[in-house]
Write a protein that holds these residues in place. Structure first.
Motif, short mmCIF file in Angstrom:
data_model
loop_
_atom_site.label_atom_id
_atom_site.label_comp_id
_atom_site.label_asym_id
_atom_site.label_seq_id
_atom_site.Cartn_x
_atom_site.Cartn_y
_atom_site.Cartn_z
N MET A 117 0.83 -1.31 0.22
CA MET A 117 0.23 0.46 -0.21
C MET A 117 0.74 0.97 -0.44
N HIS A 118 0.36 2.12 -0.46
CA HIS A 118 1.04 3.65 -0.39
C HIS A 118 0.35 4.49 -0.14
N SER A 119 0.65 5.27 0.49
CA SER A 119 -0.32 6.72 1.33
C SER A 119 0.24 7.97 0.44
N PHE A 120 -0.65 8.78 0.28
CA PHE A 120 0.31 10.06 0.18
C PHE A 120 -0.97 11.30 0.51
N PRO A 121 -0.87 12.08 0.98
CA PRO A 121 -1.18 13.45 1.19
C PRO A 121 -1.47 14.41 0.51
N ILE A 122 -2.83 14.45 0.54
CA ILE A 122 -3.38 16.02 -0.18
C ILE A 122 -4.06 17.01 1.11
N ARG A 123 -3.80 18.14 0.31
CA ARG A 123 -4.46 19.24 1.64
C ARG A 123 -5.63 19.58 0.82
N ASP B 137 -9.52 20.71 4.25
CA ASP B 137 -9.43 19.35 4.76
C ASP B 137 -7.90 18.39 4.83
N VAL B 138 -7.87 17.66 5.53
CA VAL B 138 -6.31 17.17 5.59
C VAL B 138 -6.65 16.22 4.70
N LEU B 139 -6.69 15.24 3.91
CA LEU B 139 -6.80 13.57 2.55
C LEU B 139 -6.09 12.88 2.62
N GLU B 140 -5.98 11.76 2.39
CA GLU B 140 -4.94 11.16 2.17
C GLU B 140 -5.40 10.04 1.31
N VAL B 141 -4.70 10.19 0.45
CA VAL B 141 -4.79 9.24 -1.50
C VAL B 141 -3.95 7.92 -0.61
N MET C 33 -5.87 -1.09 -9.74
CA MET C 33 -5.60 -0.68 -7.99
C MET C 33 -6.48 0.22 -7.77
N GLY C 34 -6.66 -0.41 -6.10
CA GLY C 34 -7.94 0.78 -5.35
C GLY C 34 -6.90 1.46 -4.79
N GLN C 35 -8.08 2.76 -5.43
CA GLN C 35 -7.49 4.18 -4.42
C GLN C 35 -8.68 4.32 -3.80
N ASP C 36 -8.59 4.35 -2.64
CA ASP C 36 -9.35 5.56 -1.32
C ASP C 36 -9.06 6.59 -1.03
N VAL C 37 -9.38 7.99 -0.99
CA VAL C 37 -9.33 8.82 -0.28
C VAL C 37 -10.42 9.42 1.51
N ARG C 38 -9.66 8.94 2.21
CA ARG C 38 -9.46 9.63 3.32
C ARG C 38 -9.36 10.37 4.08
N ARG C 39 -10.45 11.10 5.09
CA ARG C 39 -10.19 12.49 5.98
C ARG C 39 -10.08 11.55 7.20
#
Length: 131
Positions: free
Chosen positions: A1-7, A70-74, A88-94
């Motif tokens: 799994m890979h995590s990528f932050p987004i604001r 919001d600070v999100l994580e993909v 690939m499965g990709q989730d965007v979470r807050r």
């Protein structure tokens, strides 16, 4: 799994102050590009060899709105690999809240848009990492 932050920036939102639906596609694209770079695949070198990645299909679910600042994580996970494509499965979470989920099929294509083999770094990934 890979995590990528987004604001979420103001420019990402619509008049209601929520993330414009198409921007989720940008977010997951950035995360995929970062993941590919992180596992050592040079997309510019691939392009020089006449091979590129192309999105073949996306199934998207918009679950909850994200808003300005919001600070999100993909989170990206490889679900399946074939010789010429990956799913690939990709989730965007807050935090713990799922706001967007996608299932993305990426094809590897060569000259004239014909299927090409994925780079060995992807084809040879152990099954445990692919789930």
């Amino acid at each position: 799994m890979h995590s990528f932050p987004i604001r979420v920036y103001y420019e990402d939102t619509d008049m209601a102050g929520i993330v414009y639906y198409a921007n989720y596609l940008r977010y997951i694209e950035r995360a995929r590009s970062d993941w590919v770079r992180q596992i050592g695949i040079d997309q510019l070198a691939m392009k020089a060899q006449g091979i590129v990645f192309a999105v073949r299909r996306i199934e998207a679910d918009y679950i909850q709105p994200a808003r300005f600042d919001d600070v999100l994580e993909v989170v990206t996970r490889l679900m399946k690999i074939t010789p010429a494509r990956m799913i690939m499965g990709q989730d965007v979470r807050r935090g713990e809240t799922l706001v967007f989920a996608a299932k993305v099929t990426i094809a590897c294509i060569g000259a004239g848009g014909k299927p090409a083999r994925l780079p060995a770094e992807l084809r040879l990934m152990p099954i445990a990492e692919a789930q």
